[in-house]
Scaffold this motif. Sequence first.
Motif, PDB file in Angstrom:
ATOM      1  N   PHE A 104      68.316  57.187  20.563  1.00  0.00           N
ATOM      2  CA  PHE A 104      68.216  57.236  21.517  1.00  0.00           C
ATOM      3  C   PHE A 104      68.520  57.974  22.580  1.00  0.00           C
ATOM      4  O   PHE A 104      67.786  59.444  22.006  1.00  0.00           O
ATOM      5  CB  PHE A 104      70.042  57.047  21.519  1.00  0.00           C
ATOM      6  N   SER A 105      68.969  57.642  24.189  1.00  0.00           N
ATOM      7  CA  SER A 105      68.697  58.979  25.405  1.00  0.00           C
ATOM      8  C   SER A 105      70.222  59.982  25.296  1.00  0.00           C
ATOM      9  O   SER A 105      70.929  58.974  23.879  1.00  0.00           O
ATOM     10  CB  SER A 105      69.038  58.313  26.656  1.00  0.00           C
ATOM     11  N   SER A 106      69.924  61.222  26.018  1.00  0.00           N
ATOM     12  CA  SER A 106      70.606  62.072  25.540  1.00  0.00           C
ATOM     13  C   SER A 106      71.786  61.243  25.751  1.00  0.00           C
ATOM     14  O   SER A 106      72.888  61.364  25.438  1.00  0.00           O
ATOM     15  CB  SER A 106      70.309  63.057  26.772  1.00  0.00           C
ATOM     16  N   ILE A 107      71.804  60.076  26.754  1.00  0.00           N
ATOM     17  CA  ILE A 107      73.035  60.337  27.387  1.00  0.00           C
ATOM     18  C   ILE A 107      74.461  58.797  26.559  1.00  0.00           C
ATOM     19  O   ILE A 107      75.674  59.201  26.108  1.00  0.00           O
ATOM     20  CB  ILE A 107      73.502  58.659  28.663  1.00  0.00           C
ATOM     21  N   ASP A 108      73.239  58.129  25.597  1.00  0.00           N
ATOM     22  CA  ASP A 108      73.716  57.117  24.826  1.00  0.00           C
ATOM     23  C   ASP A 108      74.387  58.471  23.241  1.00  0.00           C
ATOM     24  O   ASP A 108      75.153  58.244  22.737  1.00  0.00           O
ATOM     25  CB  ASP A 108      72.710  56.488  24.334  1.00  0.00           C
ATOM     26  N   ALA A 109      73.660  58.645  22.977  1.00  0.00           N
ATOM     27  CA  ALA A 109      73.916  60.365  22.266  1.00  0.00           C
ATOM     28  C   ALA A 109      75.090  61.000  22.568  1.00  0.00           C
ATOM     29  O   ALA A 109      75.935  61.742  21.854  1.00  0.00           O
ATOM     30  CB  ALA A 109      73.072  61.453  22.037  1.00  0.00           C
ATOM     31  N   GLY A 110      75.741  61.413  23.553  1.00  0.00           N
ATOM     32  CA  GLY A 110      76.847  62.056  23.911  1.00  0.00           C
ATOM     33  C   GLY A 110      77.993  60.674  24.100  1.00  0.00           C
ATOM     34  O   GLY A 110      79.188  61.236  23.972  1.00  0.00           O
ATOM     35  N   HIS A 111      77.930  59.073  24.105  1.00  0.00           N
ATOM     36  CA  HIS A 111      78.865  58.587  24.265  1.00  0.00           C
ATOM     37  C   HIS A 111      79.157  58.481  22.723  1.00  0.00           C
ATOM     38  O   HIS A 111      80.212  57.567  22.028  1.00  0.00           O
ATOM     39  CB  HIS A 111      78.276  57.366  24.295  1.00  0.00           C
ATOM     40  N   TYR A 112      78.242  58.199  21.887  1.00  0.00           N
ATOM     41  CA  TYR A 112      78.255  58.419  20.379  1.00  0.00           C
ATOM     42  C   TYR A 112      78.665  59.573  19.609  1.00  0.00           C
ATOM     43  O   TYR A 112      80.103  59.365  19.249  1.00  0.00           O
ATOM     44  CB  TYR A 112      76.827  58.295  19.479  1.00  0.00           C
ATOM     45  N   ALA A 113      78.437  60.834  20.143  1.00  0.00           N
ATOM     46  CA  ALA A 113      79.313  61.681  19.475  1.00  0.00           C
ATOM     47  C   ALA A 113      81.219  61.576  20.000  1.00  0.00           C
ATOM     48  O   ALA A 113      81.629  62.190  19.732  1.00  0.00           O
ATOM     49  CB  ALA A 113      78.301  63.188  20.082  1.00  0.00           C
ATOM     50  N   ALA A 114      81.114  61.052  21.831  1.00  0.00           N
ATOM     51  CA  ALA A 114      81.761  61.024  22.708  1.00  0.00           C
ATOM     52  C   ALA A 114      83.323  60.652  20.761  1.00  0.00           C
ATOM     53  O   ALA A 114      84.400  60.516  20.843  1.00  0.00           O
ATOM     54  CB  ALA A 114      82.669  60.772  23.158  1.00  0.00           C
ATOM     55  N   ALA A 115      82.732  58.654  20.871  1.00  0.00           N
ATOM     56  CA  ALA A 115      83.437  58.135  20.119  1.00  0.00           C
ATOM     57  C   ALA A 115      83.176  58.186  18.554  1.00  0.00           C
ATOM     58  O   ALA A 115      84.424  58.472  17.891  1.00  0.00           O
ATOM     59  CB  ALA A 115      82.339  57.183  19.816  1.00  0.00           C
ATOM     60  N   GLY A 116      82.584  59.311  17.775  1.00  0.00           N
ATOM     61  CA  GLY A 116      82.736  59.378  17.144  1.00  0.00           C
ATOM     62  C   GLY A 116      83.955  60.609  16.528  1.00  0.00           C
ATOM     63  O   GLY A 116      84.866  60.446  15.740  1.00  0.00           O
ATOM     64  N   ASN A 117      84.152  61.581  17.717  1.00  0.00           N
ATOM     65  CA  ASN A 117      85.205  62.339  17.314  1.00  0.00           C
ATOM     66  C   ASN A 117      86.285  62.144  18.058  1.00  0.00           C
ATOM     67  O   ASN A 117      87.499  62.409  17.240  1.00  0.00           O
ATOM     68  CB  ASN A 117      84.801  63.626  19.118  1.00  0.00           C
ATOM     69  N   ILE A 118      86.538  60.834  18.449  1.00  0.00           N
ATOM     70  CA  ILE A 118      87.420  60.044  18.826  1.00  0.00           C
ATOM     71  C   ILE A 118      88.084  59.554  17.306  1.00  0.00           C
ATOM     72  O   ILE A 118      88.876  59.678  16.951  1.00  0.00           O
ATOM     73  CB  ILE A 118      87.570  58.743  19.530  1.00  0.00           C
TER      74      ILE A 118
ATOM     75  N   PHE B 239      74.783  62.779   9.497  1.00  0.00           N
ATOM     76  CA  PHE B 239      73.766  62.930   9.820  1.00  0.00           C
ATOM     77  C   PHE B 239      73.233  61.666  11.081  1.00  0.00           C
ATOM     78  O   PHE B 239      72.464  61.676  11.186  1.00  0.00           O
ATOM     79  CB  PHE B 239      72.515  62.453   8.599  1.00  0.00           C
ATOM     80  N   ASP B 240      74.096  60.748  10.798  1.00  0.00           N
ATOM     81  CA  ASP B 240      73.870  59.251  11.873  1.00  0.00           C
ATOM     82  C   ASP B 240      73.568  60.456  13.264  1.00  0.00           C
ATOM     83  O   ASP B 240      72.799  59.482  14.479  1.00  0.00           O
ATOM     84  CB  ASP B 240      75.139  58.813  12.163  1.00  0.00           C
ATOM     85  N   GLN B 241      74.448  61.510  12.827  1.00  0.00           N
ATOM     86  CA  GLN B 241      74.344  61.848  14.407  1.00  0.00           C
ATOM     87  C   GLN B 241      72.749  62.691  15.139  1.00  0.00           C
ATOM     88  O   GLN B 241      72.431  62.310  16.135  1.00  0.00           O
ATOM     89  CB  GLN B 241      75.850  62.742  14.920  1.00  0.00           C
ATOM     90  N   ILE B 242      72.276  62.546  14.335  1.00  0.00           N
ATOM     91  CA  ILE B 242      71.102  63.495  14.085  1.00  0.00           C
ATOM     92  C   ILE B 242      70.044  62.300  14.186  1.00  0.00           C
ATOM     93  O   ILE B 242      69.446  62.434  15.393  1.00  0.00           O
ATOM     94  CB  ILE B 242      70.900  64.394  12.683  1.00  0.00           C
ATOM     95  N   LEU B 243      69.966  61.358  13.492  1.00  0.00           N
ATOM     96  CA  LEU B 243      68.920  60.189  13.806  1.00  0.00           C
ATOM     97  C   LEU B 243      69.966  59.333  15.951  1.00  0.00           C
ATOM     98  O   LEU B 243      68.917  58.970  15.823  1.00  0.00           O
ATOM     99  CB  LEU B 243      69.435  59.401  12.815  1.00  0.00           C
ATOM    100  N   VAL B 244      71.239  59.578  15.485  1.00  0.00           N
ATOM    101  CA  VAL B 244      71.164  59.274  16.810  1.00  0.00           C
ATOM    102  C   VAL B 244      70.404  59.776  18.043  1.00  0.00           C
ATOM    103  O   VAL B 244      69.871  59.552  18.864  1.00  0.00           O
ATOM    104  CB  VAL B 244      72.805  59.096  16.923  1.00  0.00           C
ATOM    105  N   LYS B 245      70.219  61.275  18.167  1.00  0.00           N
ATOM    106  CA  LYS B 245      70.273  61.936  18.884  1.00  0.00           C
ATOM    107  C   LYS B 245      68.124  61.719  18.912  1.00  0.00           C
ATOM    108  O   LYS B 245      67.688  62.554  20.004  1.00  0.00           O
ATOM    109  CB  LYS B 245      70.039  63.664  18.887  1.00  0.00           C
ATOM    110  N   HIS B 246      67.611  61.040  17.475  1.00  0.00           N
ATOM    111  CA  HIS B 246      66.362  60.647  17.536  1.00  0.00           C
ATOM    112  C   HIS B 246      65.604  59.873  18.194  1.00  0.00           C
ATOM    113  O   HIS B 246      64.812  59.256  19.231  1.00  0.00           O
ATOM    114  CB  HIS B 246      65.792  60.602  16.448  1.00  0.00           C
TER     115      HIS B 246
END
Length: 332
Positions: free
Chosen positions: A163-177, A154-161
């Motif tokens: 933040f920008s798509s670039i920031d959301a992509g960075h957050y998703a990458a950090a989450g995957n690691i 749910f945190d990733q969904i809220l980040v998509k809401h």
Amino acid sequence: MKKLITRGFYKISLYGLIFLFVYVLLTPYIAEFMNLEDTTGLIIAGVIGYFSVLGAVITGALNGLQMFVWQNSLSFVSAVLKLGFAVLLVYLGFGVHGALIAIIIGVVVLLFIGAYSLRKEIKVNGDSFNTKEIYLYAVPVFLSAVLPLLLITFDQILVKHFFSSIDAGHYAAAGNIAKIIWFGSGFLVSALFPKIDSAKTQGKDASKLLTKGLIYTSFLVLIGVGVYFATPRLIVLAIYGADYLSITSLIGMFGLALGLYSITQVFIVYNLAVEKYRFLWILLIGFLLQAIGIFIFHSSLSDIIKISLLAQSFILAMMLIYNRKEIFKNGK
């Protein structure tokens, strides 16, 4: 057991299709909330969720029958197929959708191989069983699966809401690691449930298994988090390359949050096995704290991770209090 596996798979398949249909109807609204222009990815994600639930039935049956070789082999083969097809489809130009389709391929293969491994269990109907009792037990099991899943999605969904798509992509990458710590430290959890349940059925003290699970999982988490804090730049470069070096400062805290999440899984499995369900309130309150916190404080990606870390810390602390008798009994 044979009849339970067969009927359970059939009913979950049917109900899952109904939920999937409703979800697909809601994807335009979900896409609007997440600032997405296309619903294709969301629909594919829904299909992944559907097949993943069916896969959970198969792996759960293998787990309950203590067929750990089949279970671990399936998980490994599925992971390899997901990675291999993801690289291939992305290389062929399918982009993110190709990576999502690769996940579907991996899960579907898991279903077929898993069904083959259980062929002797699903060919013949077994004795009758108490359906009502099964459904009553299924409710806490379902909630114990959904609430933790919300905590890490749910945190990733809220980040998509927010933040920008670039920031959301960075957050998703950090989450995957960060999830590597969860995957690397959580492999013991799947073997705990049948062991604890067996000990409980035989009238033995199952709390020792809880203590051992916590010690082993915490040790692995400690190693992983230590590596993440010590060499974050090297890890980011190895996995995502120089374009993602901006997430270097995030992966340590993110890894710690997922490490605490992994330790919490040990408590969840133990309490389910001994049929203690009040811990679900802890998960619910933790999720609400995380969601409300992100809605209020979201000035940076670091804020999001700190809130998630606080929520995971709260849940783990409450779990320690909830199971204090079992833990302290073995500490004497």
